[in-house]
Design a protein around this motif. Structure first.
Motif, PDB file in Angstrom:
ATOM      1  N   LYS A   8     -12.912  -6.991  -0.804  1.00 49.24           N
ATOM      2  CA  LYS A   8     -12.770  -6.331   0.484  1.00 49.24           C
ATOM      3  C   LYS A   8     -12.131  -4.955   0.285  1.00 49.24           C
ATOM      4  O   LYS A   8     -11.118  -4.840  -0.414  1.00 49.24           O
ATOM      5  CB  LYS A   8     -11.888  -7.202   1.384  1.00 49.24           C
ATOM      6  N   PRO A   9     -12.689  -3.885   0.861  1.00 43.60           N
ATOM      7  CA  PRO A   9     -12.096  -2.556   0.707  1.00 43.60           C
ATOM      8  C   PRO A   9     -10.729  -2.485   1.401  1.00 43.60           C
ATOM      9  O   PRO A   9     -10.458  -3.238   2.332  1.00 43.60           O
ATOM     10  CB  PRO A   9     -13.111  -1.622   1.372  1.00 43.60           C
ATOM     11  N   SER A  10      -9.895  -1.574   0.940  1.00 46.86           N
ATOM     12  CA  SER A  10      -8.569  -1.431   1.536  1.00 46.86           C
ATOM     13  C   SER A  10      -8.685  -0.888   2.954  1.00 46.86           C
ATOM     14  O   SER A  10      -9.692  -0.287   3.327  1.00 46.86           O
ATOM     15  CB  SER A  10      -7.708  -0.504   0.687  1.00 46.86           C
ATOM     16  N   LYS A  11      -7.642  -1.078   3.737  1.00 48.98           N
ATOM     17  CA  LYS A  11      -7.623  -0.629   5.128  1.00 48.98           C
ATOM     18  C   LYS A  11      -7.690   0.890   5.233  1.00 48.98           C
ATOM     19  O   LYS A  11      -8.185   1.417   6.222  1.00 48.98           O
ATOM     20  CB  LYS A  11      -6.372  -1.144   5.830  1.00 48.98           C
ATOM     21  N   THR A  12      -7.193   1.603   4.227  1.00 49.03           N
ATOM     22  CA  THR A  12      -7.183   3.070   4.269  1.00 49.03           C
ATOM     23  C   THR A  12      -8.533   3.660   3.919  1.00 49.03           C
ATOM     24  O   THR A  12      -8.772   4.835   4.178  1.00 49.03           O
ATOM     25  CB  THR A  12      -6.153   3.636   3.283  1.00 49.03           C
ATOM     26  N   GLY A  13      -9.400   2.875   3.293  1.00 47.65           N
ATOM     27  CA  GLY A  13     -10.689   3.387   2.857  1.00 47.65           C
ATOM     28  C   GLY A  13     -10.646   3.964   1.450  1.00 47.65           C
ATOM     29  O   GLY A  13     -11.663   4.351   0.898  1.00 47.65           O
ATOM     30  N   PHE A  14      -9.460   4.044   0.868  1.00 52.39           N
ATOM     31  CA  PHE A  14      -9.303   4.545  -0.493  1.00 52.39           C
ATOM     32  C   PHE A  14      -9.227   3.376  -1.465  1.00 52.39           C
ATOM     33  O   PHE A  14      -8.746   2.294  -1.125  1.00 52.39           O
ATOM     34  CB  PHE A  14      -8.030   5.382  -0.632  1.00 52.39           C
ATOM     35  N   THR A  15      -9.667   3.601  -2.676  1.00 53.49           N
ATOM     36  CA  THR A  15      -9.549   2.592  -3.719  1.00 53.49           C
ATOM     37  C   THR A  15      -8.102   2.540  -4.185  1.00 53.49           C
ATOM     38  O   THR A  15      -7.488   3.570  -4.441  1.00 53.49           O
ATOM     39  CB  THR A  15     -10.470   2.950  -4.904  1.00 53.49           C
TER      40      THR A  15
END
Length: 76
Positions: free
Chosen positions: A4-11
């Motif tokens: 699942k991608p992070s909430k911030t959209g950054f890796t």
């Protein structure tokens, strides 16, 4: 399994490791474990010095509680 991608959209970087393949010439592998998988970067001395320079420049921009806690010798 897809992560699942992070909430911030950054890796997010979870860990980093290096493996040396040769000392002369200096060649190795930088392995970055992220929340979206592993990134492997083959590097030599020149690439490693560029990465180090970029990270030091970033850290030197910190102020207040994020002020750098290391000393960098500057050539004259």
């Amino acid at each position: 399994m897809k992560r699942k991608p992070s909430k911030t959209g950054f890796t997010k970087l979870l860990s980093a490791d290096t493996t040396w393949m040769s000392a002369d010439p200096l060649i190795g592998l930088l392995e970055l474990e992220t929340d979206s998988g592993t990134i492997e970067l083959a590097m030599n001395r020149i690439v490693a010095e560029r990465l180090l320079s970029a990270v030091v420049e970033f850290l030197q921009a910190g102020e207040g509680d994020d002020e750098p806690t290391f000393a960098v010798e500057r050539s004259q």
